[in-house]
Every structure is written in C-alpha cells, then in structure tokens.
Design a protein around this motif. Structure first.
Motif, PDB file in Angstrom:
ATOM      1  N   PRO A  98       0.999  -1.213  -0.312  1.00  0.00           N
ATOM      2  CA  PRO A  98       0.131  -0.307   0.045  1.00  0.00           C
ATOM      3  C   PRO A  98       1.071   1.092   0.107  1.00  0.00           C
ATOM      4  N   ALA A  99       2.022   1.381  -0.104  1.00  0.00           N
ATOM      5  CA  ALA A  99       3.226   2.544   0.041  1.00  0.00           C
ATOM      6  C   ALA A  99       2.994   3.463  -1.371  1.00  0.00           C
ATOM      7  N   TYR A 100       2.369   4.662  -1.365  1.00  0.00           N
ATOM      8  CA  TYR A 100       2.405   4.665  -2.957  1.00  0.00           C
ATOM      9  C   TYR A 100       3.465   5.272  -3.132  1.00  0.00           C
ATOM     10  N   GLU A 101       4.817   5.753  -2.679  1.00  0.00           N
ATOM     11  CA  GLU A 101       5.667   6.486  -3.489  1.00  0.00           C
ATOM     12  C   GLU A 101       6.186   5.452  -4.471  1.00  0.00           C
ATOM     13  N   GLN A 102       6.775   5.911  -5.464  1.00  0.00           N
ATOM     14  CA  GLN A 102       6.838   5.495  -6.655  1.00  0.00           C
ATOM     15  C   GLN A 102       8.868   5.389  -6.804  1.00  0.00           C
TER      16      GLN A 102
ATOM     17  N   SER B  31      -9.912  11.853  -2.353  1.00  0.00           N
ATOM     18  CA  SER B  31      -8.647  11.019  -2.059  1.00  0.00           C
ATOM     19  C   SER B  31      -7.913  10.693  -3.488  1.00  0.00           C
ATOM     20  N   TYR B  32      -6.481  11.137  -2.499  1.00  0.00           N
ATOM     21  CA  TYR B  32      -5.293  11.808  -3.733  1.00  0.00           C
ATOM     22  C   TYR B  32      -4.039  12.243  -2.600  1.00  0.00           C
ATOM     23  N   GLY B  33      -3.209  11.546  -3.980  1.00  0.00           N
ATOM     24  CA  GLY B  33      -1.730  12.524  -3.141  1.00  0.00           C
ATOM     25  C   GLY B  33      -0.890  12.962  -3.418  1.00  0.00           C
ATOM     26  N   LEU B  34      -0.075  13.739  -3.055  1.00  0.00           N
ATOM     27  CA  LEU B  34       0.524  14.428  -3.529  1.00  0.00           C
ATOM     28  C   LEU B  34       1.888  14.562  -3.123  1.00  0.00           C
ATOM     29  N   PHE B  35       2.764  14.323  -4.234  1.00  0.00           N
ATOM     30  CA  PHE B  35       4.586  13.939  -3.337  1.00  0.00           C
ATOM     31  C   PHE B  35       5.151  15.420  -4.876  1.00  0.00           C
ATOM     32  N   TRP B  36       6.043  15.011  -3.801  1.00  0.00           N
ATOM     33  CA  TRP B  36       7.742  15.990  -4.598  1.00  0.00           C
ATOM     34  C   TRP B  36       8.424  15.372  -4.901  1.00  0.00           C
ATOM     35  N   MET B  94       0.935  14.652  -8.787  1.00  0.00           N
ATOM     36  CA  MET B  94      -0.353  14.027  -7.936  1.00  0.00           C
ATOM     37  C   MET B  94      -0.280  12.731  -8.101  1.00  0.00           C
ATOM     38  N   ARG B  95      -1.377  12.051  -7.677  1.00  0.00           N
ATOM     39  CA  ARG B  95      -1.678  11.269  -7.718  1.00  0.00           C
ATOM     40  C   ARG B  95      -3.074  10.680  -6.971  1.00  0.00           C
ATOM     41  N   VAL B 103       0.914  12.196 -12.174  1.00  0.00           N
ATOM     42  CA  VAL B 103       1.121  13.283 -13.412  1.00  0.00           C
ATOM     43  C   VAL B 103       1.725  14.650 -12.532  1.00  0.00           C
ATOM     44  N   PHE B 104       2.534  14.841 -13.551  1.00  0.00           N
ATOM     45  CA  PHE B 104       4.157  15.831 -13.099  1.00  0.00           C
ATOM     46  C   PHE B 104       3.723  17.237 -13.492  1.00  0.00           C
ATOM     47  N   GLY B 105       3.948  18.166 -12.718  1.00  0.00           N
ATOM     48  CA  GLY B 105       4.240  19.628 -13.080  1.00  0.00           C
ATOM     49  C   GLY B 105       5.526  19.953 -13.322  1.00  0.00           C
ATOM     50  N   GLN B 106       5.863  21.010 -14.482  1.00  0.00           N
ATOM     51  CA  GLN B 106       6.725  21.187 -15.621  1.00  0.00           C
ATOM     52  C   GLN B 106       8.241  21.681 -14.673  1.00  0.00           C
ATOM     53  N   GLY B 107       7.992  21.588 -13.120  1.00  0.00           N
ATOM     54  CA  GLY B 107       8.965  21.655 -12.521  1.00  0.00           C
ATOM     55  C   GLY B 107       9.890  23.150 -12.156  1.00  0.00           C
ATOM     56  N   THR B 108      10.284  22.702 -11.791  1.00  0.00           N
ATOM     57  CA  THR B 108      11.171  24.285 -10.523  1.00  0.00           C
ATOM     58  C   THR B 108      12.935  23.718 -10.817  1.00  0.00           C
TER      59      THR B 108
END
Lengths: 113, 114
Positions: A98-102, B31-36, B94-95, B103-108
């Motif tokens: 269930p971890a989300y990070e890729q 329900s979603y997730g945000l990543f950097w 974001m997932r 889905v990625f942004g354009q980046g900084t």
C-alpha cells in the motif's frame, strides 16, 4: 537493496528502426510504470502494470508503442518504426502497495536520427 | 482532468537559506496524494516527500516539509537550510487513488549559490 535498473542507458536509432527498452524493478514491487520525459518537461505517464497485468495503457501515444511484463518482474517497452518525436528519456518506476511512492530508474535516453 | 502547476521555472537561493517551491493542483477527487521529486543533472527521479489528502498534519522528512493547504489546493515544498547539493530540478506530482499514475508539473530548477 538494489534500485530500479534500466538498459540501455542511451540508445540512438535511425528513423524507422524498432527499439526495445528494458526495466528491472525493485524486487518484490508488484506495480511498474513507464513514463516519457521530453527535454525540459515533466515526465508523462505511458502505461502501468500490476504484476503481469497491464491495467492502464492510456498514455501510450500510438500503436507503435507496446509494453509487456510477462512474468510480473522485468518489463520491456518496445517502440516500432521510431520517429523523431519519440526522442525522449524513458523512465521506469516501481512501487509496492500500500505504499504510494514510486521509485524511479535512471532512465533510457532515446535519440532518433 | 488532473493538473499540476508549478509557476516558478527557476529559483536562485543563497546557501543555508530556506526556500519554498510552489505547487498548485486541480482535482475533483476527494482522495489523492501529492508528491515531490528531485531530479539532479544525472537524470534520476528521487522521491522526497508524500502528503495524503486526508492527512491532517503537514508531512516532514528531514530538511523537507510540505506546506499543504487543502482549501487553496496548494502543496508547497519547503527546504530548510539549503545546501549546494540541493541544486536540481524539482517536480510536484499528484496521484488520484482511482488511477495509479503520477501526473507531474513542469518543474522548478533550483540553484543554490555559495
């Protein structure tokens, strides 16, 4: 442990040639993703596998692109009749729910001349 | 449709200063997730930090923290005490839980000056 590996790291193809890009995910990671990253852009999703099942291929840009993961581990992305617009870095990522990070591999830089 | 917006193409910061990289997102899902992710010149995407949409506290990982403002749909990355090795491209992603893809942004592009 070992991370995601990809081969080759660099590939130069003449327009019209077929290429095959390989991805070895982290051991035990059931989910595998392919992304395409054009120069100066963020990665864009191509396709997703859970084990050997291809659950989402909505990002494949044309029917020249084909991906497989027959035994649920190593995956191959094949591009037939390459075109110049296919030039990009192809990134593979894996995860273990269930971890989300890729976790991403180093990518294959494809140049079509 | 999903959308990630990173409005800062480039940032220049003095070493040891804190820096905030902006990210806004658009989704109709609850329900979603945000990543950097960090992408050095070597090209590999390095996972930094994750924030779930239902997490009440902002995520932190060492010098990285995520300033999550759900009502504003923003998920800014804060790097404290920047180091020369922090120079890289940074991508917000974001997932949505229904779809597995990012889905990625354009980046900084962040540059840390000595």
């Amino acid at each position: 442990g070992a991370g995601v590996s990809q081969s080759p790291r660099y590939k130069v193809a003449k327009r019209g040639q077929d290429v095959a890009l390989r991805c070895d995910p982290i051991s035990g990671h059931v989910s595998l993703f392919w992304y395409q990253q054009a120069l100066g852009q963020g990665p864009e999703f191509l396709t997703y596998f859970q084990n050997e099942a291809q659950l989402d291929k909505s990002g494949l840009p044309s029917d020249r692109f084909f991906a497989e993961r027959p035994e649920g581990s190593v995956s191959t992305l094949k591009i037939q009749r390459t075109q110049q617009e296919d030039s990009a870095v192809y990134l593979c990522a894996s995860s273990r729910p269930p971890a989300y990070e890729q976790y991403f591999g180093p990518g294959t830089r494809l140049t079509v001349t | 449709a999903q959308k990630i917006t990173q409005t800062q193409p480039g940032m220049f910061v003095q070493e040891k200063e804190a820096v905030t990289l902006d990210c806004t997102y658009d989704t109709s899902d609850q329900s979603y997730g945000l990543f950097w992710y960090k992408q050095p010149s070597s090209g590999e995407m390095i996972f930094l930090i994750y924030q779930g949409s239902y997490d009440e506290q902002n995520a932190t990982e060492g010098r990285y923290s995520l300033n999550f403002q759900k009502a504003r749909k923003s998920a800014n990355l804060v790097i404290s005490a920047s180091q020369l090795g922090d120079s890289a491209m940074y991508f917000c992603a974001m997932r949505e839980d229904v779809a597995q893809k990012l889905v990625f942004g354009q980046g900084t592009r962040l540059t840390i000056n000595p």
